[in-house]
Structure formats: C-alpha cells, structure tokens
Design a protein around this motif. Sequence first.
Motif, PDB file in Angstrom:
ATOM      1  N   LEU A 231       0.905  -1.072   0.089  1.00 49.90           N
ATOM      2  CA  LEU A 231      -0.159  -0.044   0.144  1.00 49.90           C
ATOM      3  C   LEU A 231       0.888   1.247   0.018  1.00 49.90           C
ATOM      4  O   LEU A 231       1.470   1.520   0.946  1.00 49.90           O
ATOM      5  CB  LEU A 231      -0.946  -0.109   1.204  1.00 49.90           C
ATOM      6  N   LEU A 233       1.420   5.210   0.021  1.00 46.96           N
ATOM      7  CA  LEU A 233       0.661   6.475   0.605  1.00 46.96           C
ATOM      8  C   LEU A 233       1.289   7.632  -0.105  1.00 46.96           C
ATOM      9  O   LEU A 233       2.456   7.933   0.123  1.00 46.96           O
ATOM     10  CB  LEU A 233       0.665   6.402   2.001  1.00 46.96           C
ATOM     11  N   THR A 248      -7.748   8.728   7.923  1.00 48.96           N
ATOM     12  CA  THR A 248      -8.033   8.071   6.451  1.00 48.96           C
ATOM     13  C   THR A 248      -7.245   6.914   6.134  1.00 48.96           C
ATOM     14  O   THR A 248      -7.544   5.914   5.686  1.00 48.96           O
ATOM     15  CB  THR A 248      -7.634   9.236   5.440  1.00 48.96           C
ATOM     16  N   ILE A 249      -5.663   6.934   6.619  1.00 51.86           N
ATOM     17  CA  ILE A 249      -5.042   6.195   6.189  1.00 51.86           C
ATOM     18  C   ILE A 249      -5.153   4.669   7.228  1.00 51.86           C
ATOM     19  O   ILE A 249      -5.220   3.592   6.560  1.00 51.86           O
ATOM     20  CB  ILE A 249      -3.637   6.452   6.730  1.00 51.86           C
ATOM     21  N   SER A 251      -8.117   4.052   7.977  1.00 53.56           N
ATOM     22  CA  SER A 251      -9.201   3.356   7.560  1.00 53.56           C
ATOM     23  C   SER A 251      -8.764   2.470   6.285  1.00 53.56           C
ATOM     24  O   SER A 251      -9.434   1.337   6.137  1.00 53.56           O
ATOM     25  CB  SER A 251     -10.348   4.597   7.172  1.00 53.56           C
ATOM     26  N   GLN A 252      -7.662   2.920   5.557  1.00 52.99           N
ATOM     27  CA  GLN A 252      -7.087   2.065   4.402  1.00 52.99           C
ATOM     28  C   GLN A 252      -6.765   0.798   5.112  1.00 52.99           C
ATOM     29  O   GLN A 252      -6.773  -0.529   4.527  1.00 52.99           O
ATOM     30  CB  GLN A 252      -6.094   2.776   3.647  1.00 52.99           C
ATOM     31  N   ASP A 255      -9.672  -1.414   5.887  1.00 54.61           N
ATOM     32  CA  ASP A 255     -10.243  -2.068   4.671  1.00 54.61           C
ATOM     33  C   ASP A 255      -9.387  -3.371   4.346  1.00 54.61           C
ATOM     34  O   ASP A 255      -9.952  -4.380   3.878  1.00 54.61           O
ATOM     35  CB  ASP A 255     -10.346  -1.014   3.398  1.00 54.61           C
ATOM     36  N   TRP A 256      -7.959  -3.289   4.419  1.00 53.49           N
ATOM     37  CA  TRP A 256      -7.278  -4.572   3.876  1.00 53.49           C
ATOM     38  C   TRP A 256      -7.495  -5.467   5.258  1.00 53.49           C
ATOM     39  O   TRP A 256      -7.756  -6.692   4.709  1.00 53.49           O
ATOM     40  CB  TRP A 256      -5.879  -4.128   3.993  1.00 53.49           C
TER      41      TRP A 256
END
Length: 276
Positions: A231, A233, A248-249, A251-252, A255-256
């Motif tokens: 990932l 950034l 936000t990060i 949250s990424q 998601d993974w």
Amino acid sequence: MRLERIHIPAQIPNGKPPLLFVHGAFSGAWIWEPWMQTLSARGWDCHAFSFRGHGNSEVPPHPNRVRVRDYVEDLRTVLAEFKIPPILVGHSLGGLVIQRHLMERDAPAVVLVCPVGPKGTWYATFDFLRRHPLDFIKGLIHLDLYQSVNTPEKTHHRFYAGRESAEWVAAGHSLIEGESFAAYLGDMLFPRIHPRQNPQPPMLVVCGELDQSVAPRTVRFTAQFQQAELLMLPNQGHIPMMVADRDTIASQVNDWLSRQSVPIVNSIPPVSPPSP
C-alpha cells in the motif's frame, strides 16, 4: 522486565481477532493511539506495548546495549498473555522485530508500516551523514543515536513529509525518545532476515512515498521479499499514524484487514526452522 501496555477495547465487539501494535525506534506504545482509536471504532480490540526502555516500560541496566533479539523477547512475552493470537501491526523497527519473530513463529496476519527490512537502514544513515556530518561523528563518538533526531528540524525531515505545521512537528518532536545504539549498529544496519519456508501469513506492507527514514525503494523490496501486498501512501513520510491524514490512512488499513479471512484460533504452533 515490566512492559507498558495500552488497551483500547473494540467499541462494538464483533468477534474479530485482536490487534497488537509494535512501535518503532525513538517512540513507545503512545505512537499508535490515534490508529487504535480509529480501529477500535471499527470493531477491533486494540493492544499496544512499549519495548524495554521505551514509553513507561522498565528501563534495563544498560539501555544502549539492548538488541533487537531483546525486543523480540518483549514481543513474545506480551503475546503469551493473549488467549487468541493477535494480528501484528509493526512500524519501522517494530516491523523488523515482527519479521524476526516470524522466522520462528507464526501470526494470523501482519501489517508492516514503513518497516526496516532486509536492506537495513543504510539510506537513513548516509542521509544523516550528508546533512549533519558533525552530529553524525558526535553520535558515533558518544554512541548516541538521538543525535539524528534531537531537533525539530531533524524530526521534520526524518519523520514527516513536509505537510504538517511547525507546531504539529514540534509537538511530535517533544515525544521523541532515545534508541539503543547496539540495536542500530548490530541489527538495523544488518537485519539478518531470512525468508520463511512455511507459507507466509497474509501481509500488508505500507510505504510512505516521501519516507526519509526507510527509503520507499527498500520498503518495496521488503514487500517483494515477504510476498506481501504493498500500500503506497502518496505524499506521506515515515509516521503515517501521527499525521493529519491518520484517520484516512487507518481506514485504508482497516479495509485490508477486513478483506482477510483470518481464523480465530486458540494458539499458533511454531514454524519449522529453515534448512541449513
């Protein structure tokens, strides 16, 4: 050895395995609290601890002689307390500790954030020598790694990507701690990580596009070496858990994690040792 623990329970428990956060150099468990807050709101039971000599953990008699193997021992001490093996999330030096742990043990899944990998920290070493040659020599003479981060300007260059305000960086700099010179000289420059023969657990490697501590090209190599997903950034530096975009990060990362089929088991057996 008394080790500091931080626990932020899942706000809505939903049966997900716990997360155990492993910090990097110059920091403690506190560095994970922003991500722990975000991920606990998404149903993750979040734990973090501080290595010996960091945060509010007990300081060993000779903190400058602590090696990465001692940090691996700290990790395993904390892991032994879990009834359900946690997913491991490590930053920088903490990522190296997890990779050394995985050479002998297993984990349900792993997230490595800007990790020190097989190529070590030579990029940061030469960058410090080029930018601050006198401080580099002073650090060698006094075996003092803090020389590399002892001003807000150095902290800004080493950890941030230039987007945070001077006040934001100054607040981060006030939290920076010292780090063992032996861990740097003996392990971070020469990490001695070998690939596993057993299947690798699901793994995500997170890389800051503008990281000045662990060069993005070496983080990409680590992702390939560990057969992990990468990932990238954009416009981020070395500590994406301490920047304005941290939610936000996180949250990424959530998601993974949510895409992984991580079984909840009561224990994980050791992996087979590598062939000579």
